[in-house]
Design a protein around this motif. Structure first.
Motif, short mmCIF file in Angstrom:
data_model
loop_
_atom_site.label_atom_id
_atom_site.label_comp_id
_atom_site.label_asym_id
_atom_site.label_seq_id
_atom_site.Cartn_x
_atom_site.Cartn_y
_atom_site.Cartn_z
N GLU A 1 4.82 -11.00 2.37
CA GLU A 1 5.59 -10.48 1.25
C GLU A 1 5.21 -11.20 -0.04
N GLY A 2 4.84 -10.41 -1.04
CA GLY A 2 4.47 -10.99 -2.32
C GLY A 2 2.98 -11.22 -2.51
N VAL A 3 2.16 -10.89 -1.51
CA VAL A 3 0.72 -11.04 -1.65
C VAL A 3 0.22 -10.03 -2.68
N GLY A 4 -0.61 -10.47 -3.61
CA GLY A 4 -1.10 -9.61 -4.68
C GLY A 4 -1.95 -8.45 -4.19
N GLU A 5 -1.99 -7.41 -5.00
CA GLU A 5 -2.74 -6.21 -4.62
C GLU A 5 -4.24 -6.46 -4.50
N THR A 6 -4.76 -7.40 -5.27
CA THR A 6 -6.20 -7.67 -5.22
C THR A 6 -6.62 -8.31 -3.90
N VAL B 1 -8.57 -0.10 2.63
CA VAL B 1 -7.48 0.75 3.12
C VAL B 1 -6.14 0.02 3.07
N GLY B 2 -6.05 -1.00 2.25
CA GLY B 2 -4.79 -1.71 2.06
C GLY B 2 -4.50 -2.79 3.08
N GLU B 3 -5.51 -3.20 3.86
CA GLU B 3 -5.28 -4.19 4.91
C GLU B 3 -5.30 -5.60 4.33
N TRP C 1 -4.72 -15.45 -11.98
CA TRP C 1 -5.89 -14.66 -12.38
C TRP C 1 -5.47 -13.24 -12.78
N GLU C 2 -4.57 -12.62 -12.03
CA GLU C 2 -4.11 -11.28 -12.35
C GLU C 2 -3.33 -11.25 -13.66
N ARG C 3 -2.52 -12.27 -13.91
CA ARG C 3 -1.76 -12.33 -15.17
C ARG C 3 -2.70 -12.46 -16.37
N LEU C 4 -3.73 -13.30 -16.23
CA LEU C 4 -4.70 -13.44 -17.30
C LEU C 4 -5.48 -12.15 -17.52
#
Length: 202
Positions: free
Chosen positions: A125-130, A135-137, A159-162
């Protein structure tokens, strides 16, 4: 809000390094006391093991800073600025994919099979989309309850916020990433290995 630096060194690795070096130290003392002449021949492999234990288990670390990430591995130290990172992977260990190549983080290997057998959905839970594959694994090493997954998410989150704030719009400076070889360690290991071979042949 100021950036909170994170300096990670695996506790188990440091304990293993200390125990190994203490045992090697006691072995060296015992050889010198019991037979000084033979110690000149056989002390070198013990010293080699001690140095390797320090390099393999004590040295590796990860420093997450405001302007980039410093990865200290066995033979090299890398500095990777945030714009140079293109992906964060956890397949075999926490690994930074950069504009100039891959930078594995020795301090954060992927967890073993026994550690991942008890993982549950809440661990992800909370793992970033990147972090997700085509296939979303997600990999077991992405679980936030593991060191590799926890550190990977820490890095991904910043990194995603930046990225979303447009901090990478100016592109990547190829000279901003640096690497430094640990020549002292390499020289000592090579010398002890040579002394070990010579001691065995004499």
């Amino acid at each position: 809000m100021s950036f909170q630096e994170v300096h990670y060194r695996p506790v188990f690795g440091r304990v293993l390094a200390v125990v190994t070096d203490v045992v090697c130290g006691l072995g060296v003392v015992a050889m010198i006391v019991t037979d000084p002449a033979s110690a000149l021949r056989y002390v070198w492999p013990v010293l080699l093991v001690a140095v390797l234990a320090w390099a393999l288990f004590w040295r590796p670390s990860l420093l997450v800073q405001e302007y980039g990430i410093t990865v200290e591995n066995v033979l090299r130290t890398h500095f990777v600025p945030w714009p140079s990172i293109s992906a964060i992977d956890t397949r075999y260990s926490l690994t930074l994919h950069t504009a100039t190549g891959r930078v594995p983080v020795w301090a954060a290997p992927a967890p073993g099979r026994h550690r991942t057998m008890g993982l549950a959905p809440k661990d992800f839970e909370g793992v970033g989309e990147t972090a997700r594959g085509a296939v979303g694994e997600l990999r077991p090493a992405d679980a936030l309850s593991t060191p590799s997954g926890n550190l990977a998410q820490l890095i991904r989150g910043h990194w995603e916020r930046l990225r979303d704030a447009g901090a990478f719009a100016s592109g990547v400076d190829p000279e901003a990433s640096t690497q430094r070889w640990h020549w002292a360690t390499i020289t000592v290991v090579a010398a002890l290995a040579a002394a070990t071979v010579i001691g065995a042949l004499v």
